[in-house]
Design a protein around this motif. Structure first.
Motif, PDB file in Angstrom:
ATOM      1  N   TYR A 128       2.748   6.459   9.636  1.00 37.14           N
ATOM      2  CA  TYR A 128       2.365   5.119  10.089  1.00 37.14           C
ATOM      3  C   TYR A 128       1.084   4.647   9.407  1.00 37.14           C
ATOM      4  O   TYR A 128       0.135   5.422   9.235  1.00 37.14           O
ATOM      5  CB  TYR A 128       2.153   5.122  11.607  1.00 37.14           C
ATOM      6  N   GLY A 129       1.083   3.406   9.053  1.00 37.03           N
ATOM      7  CA  GLY A 129      -0.130   2.810   8.510  1.00 37.03           C
ATOM      8  C   GLY A 129       0.058   1.321   8.354  1.00 37.03           C
ATOM      9  O   GLY A 129       1.155   0.802   8.540  1.00 37.03           O
ATOM     10  N   LYS A 178      11.129  -2.975   3.038  1.00 31.76           N
ATOM     11  CA  LYS A 178      11.281  -3.098   4.481  1.00 31.76           C
ATOM     12  C   LYS A 178      12.584  -3.845   4.768  1.00 31.76           C
ATOM     13  O   LYS A 178      12.827  -4.901   4.205  1.00 31.76           O
ATOM     14  CB  LYS A 178      10.122  -3.916   5.056  1.00 31.76           C
ATOM     15  N   GLU A 233       8.423   0.727   8.462  1.00 31.99           N
ATOM     16  CA  GLU A 233       9.201  -0.146   9.346  1.00 31.99           C
ATOM     17  C   GLU A 233       9.588   0.631  10.602  1.00 31.99           C
ATOM     18  O   GLU A 233       9.649   1.860  10.575  1.00 31.99           O
ATOM     19  CB  GLU A 233      10.458  -0.654   8.623  1.00 31.99           C
ATOM     20  N   TYR A 272      11.785   2.372  13.377  1.00 33.66           N
ATOM     21  CA  TYR A 272      13.109   2.991  13.441  1.00 33.66           C
ATOM     22  C   TYR A 272      13.127   3.895  14.658  1.00 33.66           C
ATOM     23  O   TYR A 272      12.078   4.238  15.202  1.00 33.66           O
ATOM     24  CB  TYR A 272      13.444   3.750  12.150  1.00 33.66           C
ATOM     25  N   THR A 276       0.803  -1.231   0.000  1.00 34.37           N
ATOM     26  CA  THR A 276       0.000   0.000   0.000  1.00 34.37           C
ATOM     27  C   THR A 276       0.841   1.289   0.000  1.00 34.37           C
ATOM     28  O   THR A 276       0.309   2.367  -0.256  1.00 34.37           O
ATOM     29  CB  THR A 276      -0.891   0.046   1.263  1.00 34.37           C
TER      30      THR A 276
HETATM   31  P1  AMP Z   1       1.977  -3.512   5.890  1.00 33.81           P
HETATM   32  O1  AMP Z   1       0.570  -3.826   6.210  1.00 33.81           O
HETATM   33  O2  AMP Z   1       2.644  -4.603   5.146  1.00 33.81           O
HETATM   34  O3  AMP Z   1       2.118  -2.201   5.219  1.00 33.81           O
HETATM   35  O4  AMP Z   1       2.770  -3.422   7.265  1.00 33.81           O
HETATM   36  C1  AMP Z   1       2.297  -2.610   8.289  1.00 33.81           C
HETATM   37  C2  AMP Z   1       3.250  -2.667   9.464  1.00 33.81           C
HETATM   38  O5  AMP Z   1       4.460  -1.955   9.165  1.00 33.81           O
HETATM   39  C3  AMP Z   1       2.708  -1.994  10.689  1.00 33.81           C
HETATM   40  O6  AMP Z   1       1.813  -2.807  11.408  1.00 33.81           O
HETATM   41  C4  AMP Z   1       3.986  -1.700  11.453  1.00 33.81           C
HETATM   42  O7  AMP Z   1       4.439  -2.845  12.141  1.00 33.81           O
HETATM   43  C5  AMP Z   1       4.973  -1.357  10.345  1.00 33.81           C
HETATM   44  N1  AMP Z   1       5.057   0.122  10.186  1.00 33.81           N
HETATM   45  C6  AMP Z   1       4.441   0.893   9.287  1.00 33.81           C
HETATM   46  N2  AMP Z   1       4.770   2.202   9.461  1.00 33.81           N
HETATM   47  C7  AMP Z   1       5.597   2.254  10.520  1.00 33.81           C
HETATM   48  C8  AMP Z   1       6.271   3.308  11.233  1.00 33.81           C
HETATM   49  N3  AMP Z   1       6.189   4.584  10.884  1.00 33.81           N
HETATM   50  N4  AMP Z   1       7.020   2.951  12.317  1.00 33.81           N
HETATM   51  C9  AMP Z   1       7.119   1.665  12.699  1.00 33.81           C
HETATM   52  N5  AMP Z   1       6.526   0.639  12.080  1.00 33.81           N
HETATM   53  C10 AMP Z   1       5.773   0.921  10.996  1.00 33.81           C
END
Ligand code: AMP
Ligand code: ZN
Length: 431
Positions: A233-234, A421, A211, A213, A138
């Motif tokens: 974040y998402g 990632k 990811e 950080y 996404t």
């Molecule tokens: P996906 O659904 O494959 O896009 O993965 C989503 C996951 O990525 C989330 O549940 C988090 O664990 C991680 N994630 C996404 N954005 C962040 C962020 N800004 N900081 C830390 N982890 C993140």
């Protein structure tokens, strides 16, 4: 600057009333899906008995496992001809899960992303290069549609081909990028290799996400590029990016509460925790048509920042994600998050832009080996200097994570660069 000032600064009572109104609609829609029909029956839930926002706590949680069980269409709440797109989670842990969108879902999502971008001061006059993967993930299309909604010129660069990325940034005076923190650290290495100073670029900000950080990594990226970096974040299950985003204050991410109902729970007991306490983030869709998901356990650890934000937005903020309940490493009985190691490493100016954590088991004892690339300007090959750095890293890490890791210092570029990632932990232990 606001995208929709009324809704972004709505008072809490107004927001809660709106949430309750939307929740009732979502509950009714969910109850029509094969998955929730059975789920409510199995758990003896009668949605007409849920009479307030707070009563949502009576619903059991939905998990990634449930999404897999309902694959492919079990959670869909609309006729198939209303679905216009699907995405899938990147499957960082296990098999991927699929998410469906109606046209309204796509429009709403674009709106949230536009709102997030404006909160960081981005406008139509910016040039935006999107270095996240386009496709099932996404990250690419999510920001793409949001930026177009805002009216910013988008360069859909996707990931990889670093030299091409740099050329696009130079030729089109890119001012905003969307990138994983790990890829941004690789990109800066390549810029340096080619003698390009970040000041020669027109870059002003980066959106970093996808990811975990550390704050130290954000600061390092800001200093290396001389830009502002914003946390984004998402997760696919909740549309994708644009769930929570930092504003210009850069002190935690506003979670868009008119779209998502937020809870923080104790991951062991499931109990809802008060604002300010750290736990697992649980989210409920308040707007989805195609696939409403209720009380979704994100596995992400964070806390709500209860204090109001200086920017004037009333939607509460969440703190930087500390890690996932499932990326927690247990080493000789000690719980360690990769993010704890990263914050120590990134505080050392000698440390370069890539590292990897290896877990081994020797004679029934867990061993942690941390491979760390050294910053090129610090790599003189002076053995005594390297030994000193190694000892210092070990000492500081031990103070934070309790266990004693072995450190291996490497030349810059020794570890495989990451485009999407980053894979930070390789666990070779056999249970
Ligand atoms: P996906 O659904 O494959 O896009 O993965 C989503 C996951 O990525 C989330 O549940 C988090 O664990 C991680 N994630 C996404 N954005 C962040 C962020 N800004 N900081 C830390 N982890 C993140
Ligand atoms: Zn703010």
């Amino acid at each position: 600057m606001f995208w929709n000032k009324n809704i972004e600064t709505i008072d809490r009572t107004g927001l809660e009333n709106l949430q309750w109104e939307k929740l009732q609609k979502v509950l009714r829609a969910a109850a029509e899906t094969p998955f929730y029909k059975k789920f409510f029956l199995d758990h003896k839930i009668n949605i007409s008995e849920l009479v307030s926002l707070q009563s949502i706590a009576r619903l059991p949680f939905t998990t990634k496992h449930d999404l897999r069980l309902s694959y492919p269409y079990g959670m869909v709440a609309v006729p198939r001809d209303k679905i216009v797109r699907l995405h899938a989670s990147s499957g960082t842990t296990g098999k991927s899960t699929v998410i469906f969108y109606t046209q309204k879902d796509i429009d709403d999502w674009a709106d949230l992303v536009a709102r997030s971008m404006v909160a960081t001061g981005t406008s139509r006059s910016d040039v935006f290069q999107n270095m996240m993967g386009y496709g099932l993930f996404t990250g690419g299309l999510g920001l793409h549609y949001g930026a177009e909604r805002l009216g910013t010129m988008v360069i859909p660069a996707s990931t990889g081909n670093t030299l091409k990325q740099i050329q696009l940034m130079q030729d089109f005076e890119v001012s905003v990028i969307h990138i994983t923190p790990s890829y941004s650290l690789h990109l800066i290495d390549v810029l340096q290799e080619h003698g390009i100073a970040p000041e020669e670029l027109s870059l002003k900000k980066a959106y970093l996400g996808a990811e975990p950080y550390s704050e130290a990594t954000r600061q390092k990226i800001e200093e290396l590029y001389k830009i502002d970096a914003y946390n984004s974040y998402g997760l696919s299950e909740m549309n994708g990016p644009g769930v929570a985003f930092e504003c210009e204050e850069k002190k935690g991410m506003h979670i868009w509460e008119d779209y998502y109902f937020v809870e923080i729970i104790n991951p062991d007991t499931g109990e809802v925790l008060p604002d300010g306490e750290e736990g697992e983030l649980v989210l409920t869709h308040l707007n989805r048509e195609a696939q409403p998901i209720l009380r979704y356990r994100t596995r992400d650890l964070t806390r709500i920042i209860p204090e109001p934000c200086a920017c004037g937005r009333t939607h509460r903020r969440i703190e930087r994600i500390k890690g996932r309940t499932d990326d927690m490493m247990i080493i000789g009985g000690v719980n360690v998050f990769p993010s704890q190691i990263e914050s120590v490493l990134m505080n050392f100016p000698e440390v370069g832009n890539n590292y990897q954590i290896l877990l081994e088991r020797q004679e029934n004892l867990d061993r942690m080996i941390i491979k760390v690339e050294i910053y090129s300007k610090m790599f003189h090959g002076d053995l005594r200097e390297l030994k000193r750095l190694e000892a210092k890293l070990r000492e500081e890490l031990k103070a934070i994570i309790i266990i004693n890791p072995r450190i291996e210092l490497l030349e810059p570029g020794s570890l495989p660069p990451s485009m999407g990632k980053a894979i930070r932990v390789i666990d070779n232990r056999k249970i």
